[in-house]
Enzyme design. Structure first.
Site, PDB file in Angstrom:
ATOM      1  N   CYS A 235       0.832  -1.207   0.000  1.00 13.93           N
ATOM      2  CA  CYS A 235       0.000   0.000   0.000  1.00 13.93           C
ATOM      3  C   CYS A 235       0.872   1.264   0.000  1.00 13.93           C
ATOM      4  CB  CYS A 235      -0.989  -0.030   1.161  1.00 13.93           C
ATOM      5  SG  CYS A 235      -2.337   1.173   0.994  1.00 13.93           S
TER       6      CYS A 235
ATOM      7  N   HIS B 252      -3.643  -5.397   1.056  1.00 15.18           N
ATOM      8  CA  HIS B 252      -2.978  -5.694   2.333  1.00 15.18           C
ATOM      9  C   HIS B 252      -3.050  -7.185   2.674  1.00 15.18           C
ATOM     10  CE1 HIS B 252      -2.346  -1.595   4.044  1.00 15.18           C
ATOM     11  NE2 HIS B 252      -3.341  -1.272   3.240  1.00 15.18           N
TER      12      HIS B 252
ATOM     13  N   GLU C 160      -1.412  -8.740   4.926  1.00 13.28           N
ATOM     14  CA  GLU C 160      -1.290  -8.917   6.375  1.00 13.28           C
ATOM     15  C   GLU C 160      -2.629  -8.777   7.090  1.00 13.28           C
ATOM     16  OE1 GLU C 160      -0.987  -4.443   5.960  1.00 13.28           O
ATOM     17  OE2 GLU C 160      -0.579  -6.229   4.748  1.00 13.28           O
TER      18      GLU C 160
END
Length: 219
Positions: free
Chosen positions: A86, A195, A197
């Site tokens: 990002c 993302h 994660e």
């Protein structure tokens, strides 16, 4: 694997990726403040998501001049791997580690939602083990996520198999060629807007982030 996660003023996803790497991969991970250097040899350096320097000027523009980036350049020059998520991807384009730019979403609004990703270039070694038919559900959260590049750069990315992921179905931000992530020419520098994660725990609803991080860590 020794990994460094860089924290800039305004980073807000550094803790997320740090915890995932520590808890789910048992990796040796250090958090590096932007004023410090990389005081040891790392196999992978991660530029996390967030709003580095408050997104002043442009998203990721000021972080490229942060003191730690001198060490990051040395890391890259020695063949080390670099991964931007990002805002980290925005930093990589602003610092010219990757071509193109991330500009304002076509909706002119901040978008926070889960999107579908598919494999980009069939010949990209980072995603070589991923089935071309596989779809990944990964969250996005950005206002400046529209990937833009000249037609020559887009052709080069295609010809050199450097497109990592594409948005499938809906193109949420207007990215050219539905590009969600790309790699450098040597495939050691990777940037993506979604993302991974944030898709690592069934409590949050998705687990496909593990597929992405497995590819990045194993490439």
């Amino acid at each position: 694997m020794k990994i460094a996660v860089i924290t800039f003023p305004g980073s807000n996803c550094d803790s997320d990726i740090y915890r995932v790497l520590k808890d789910q991969y048992n990796a040796e991970v250090d958090r590096i403040w932007h004023r410090d250097g990389l005081d040891k040899k790392y196999e992978l350096v991660i530029l996390p998501g967030g709003f580095s320097y408050g997104d002043y000027l442009r998203s990721g523009a000021m972080a490229g001049f942060s003191p730690v980036m001198k060490s990051v350049k040395e890391h890259v020059d020695k063949g080390g791997k670099l991964f931007g998520i990002c805002n980290g991807f925005q930093i990589l384009t602003e610092a010219e580690y990757l071509p193109g730019a991330l500009i304002r979403n076509k909706t002119l609004k901040y978008i926070c939602k889960t999107v579908i990703l598919t494999k980009g270039s069939a010949g990209n070694p980072v995603t070589a083990s991923m089935d071309v038919r596989k779809e990944l559900k990964i969250p996005i959260a950005h206002a400046d996520g529209c990937y833009y590049a000249t037609s020559d750069v887009l052709k080069q990315l295609e010809d050199e198999d450097r497109i990592l992921f594409r948005y499938s179905g809906e193109n949420p931000n207007g990215s050219l060629d539905s590009i969600a992530g790309i790699t450098s020419k040597n495939f050691k520098i990777v940037g993506m807007m979604p993302h991974p994660e944030r898709a690592m725990n069934p409590i949050t609803g998705e687990m496909d982030g593990k597929v992405v991080l497995d590819l990045i860590l194993g490439s």
